[in-house]
Scaffold this motif. Structure first.
Motif, PDB file in Angstrom:
ATOM      1  N   LYS A  68      33.492  73.616  36.321  1.00  6.14           N
ATOM      2  CA  LYS A  68      32.818  74.814  36.831  1.00  6.14           C
ATOM      3  C   LYS A  68      33.195  75.110  38.283  1.00  6.14           C
ATOM      4  O   LYS A  68      32.675  76.035  38.883  1.00  6.14           O
ATOM      5  N   ALA A  69      34.101  74.326  38.841  1.00  9.70           N
ATOM      6  CA  ALA A  69      34.464  74.474  40.253  1.00  9.70           C
ATOM      7  C   ALA A  69      35.467  75.594  40.464  1.00  9.70           C
ATOM      8  O   ALA A  69      36.328  75.846  39.640  1.00  9.70           O
ATOM      9  N   ILE A  75      29.338  72.459  48.124  1.00  9.05           N
ATOM     10  CA  ILE A  75      28.501  72.694  46.947  1.00  9.05           C
ATOM     11  C   ILE A  75      27.538  73.825  47.273  1.00  9.05           C
ATOM     12  O   ILE A  75      26.835  73.790  48.275  1.00  9.05           O
ATOM     13  N   SER A 130      37.999  67.465  35.846  1.00 10.79           N
ATOM     14  CA  SER A 130      36.829  66.705  36.284  1.00 10.79           C
ATOM     15  C   SER A 130      35.700  67.598  36.776  1.00 10.79           C
ATOM     16  O   SER A 130      34.538  67.214  36.720  1.00 10.79           O
ATOM     17  N   LEU A 131      36.052  68.780  37.262  1.00  7.47           N
ATOM     18  CA  LEU A 131      35.063  69.719  37.801  1.00  7.47           C
ATOM     19  C   LEU A 131      35.267  71.089  37.151  1.00  7.47           C
ATOM     20  O   LEU A 131      35.713  72.038  37.780  1.00  7.47           O
ATOM     21  N   PHE A 189      34.890  69.172  50.014  1.00  8.90           N
ATOM     22  CA  PHE A 189      34.072  69.752  48.958  1.00  8.90           C
ATOM     23  C   PHE A 189      32.904  70.500  49.570  1.00  8.90           C
ATOM     24  O   PHE A 189      32.305  70.035  50.539  1.00  8.90           O
ATOM     25  N   GLN A 212      40.617  70.054  38.120  1.00  6.66           N
ATOM     26  CA  GLN A 212      39.863  71.064  37.379  1.00  6.66           C
ATOM     27  C   GLN A 212      39.224  70.474  36.120  1.00  6.66           C
ATOM     28  O   GLN A 212      38.133  70.877  35.744  1.00  6.66           O
TER      29      GLN A 212
END
Length: 92
Positions: free
Chosen positions: A7-8, A35, A4-5, A33, A2
């Protein structure tokens, strides 16, 4: 992950064995993943807490289904839950 990403929306499930390239593997992890550039993603977590599948389906539907919802990804233990009733509640 989380960090590292940030907005994921991270979703997942654990299971004994994963399918990778058509083979079942019992060791390691599989990470996938997706997107979405023009899609709103909403993730929720619900504990069963003795709820029946109808209650779970209604709760999921009330929290995530909106007039423009086109898809839902859901994880449920199909060995201990009647998935057809759960999915029926989601479709109402």
């Amino acid at each position: 992950m989380q960090d590292s990403l940030p907005k994921a929306s991270i979703i997942g499930v654990t299971r004994a064995g994963a399918i990778w390239e058509g083979k079942v593997i019992d060791e390691g992890s599989v990470i996938s993943f997706s997107i979405f550039e023009n899609t709103k993603v909403k993730a929720i977590t619900l504990a069963t807490n003795g709820k029946n599948v109808y209650e779970l389906g209604k709760e999921v539907a009330s929290q995530i289904i909106e007039p423009d919802t086109q898809a839902i990804i859901t994880f449920i233990d199909f060995l201990s839950v009647d998935c057809s009733n759960y999915l029926r509640e989601l479709s109402l």
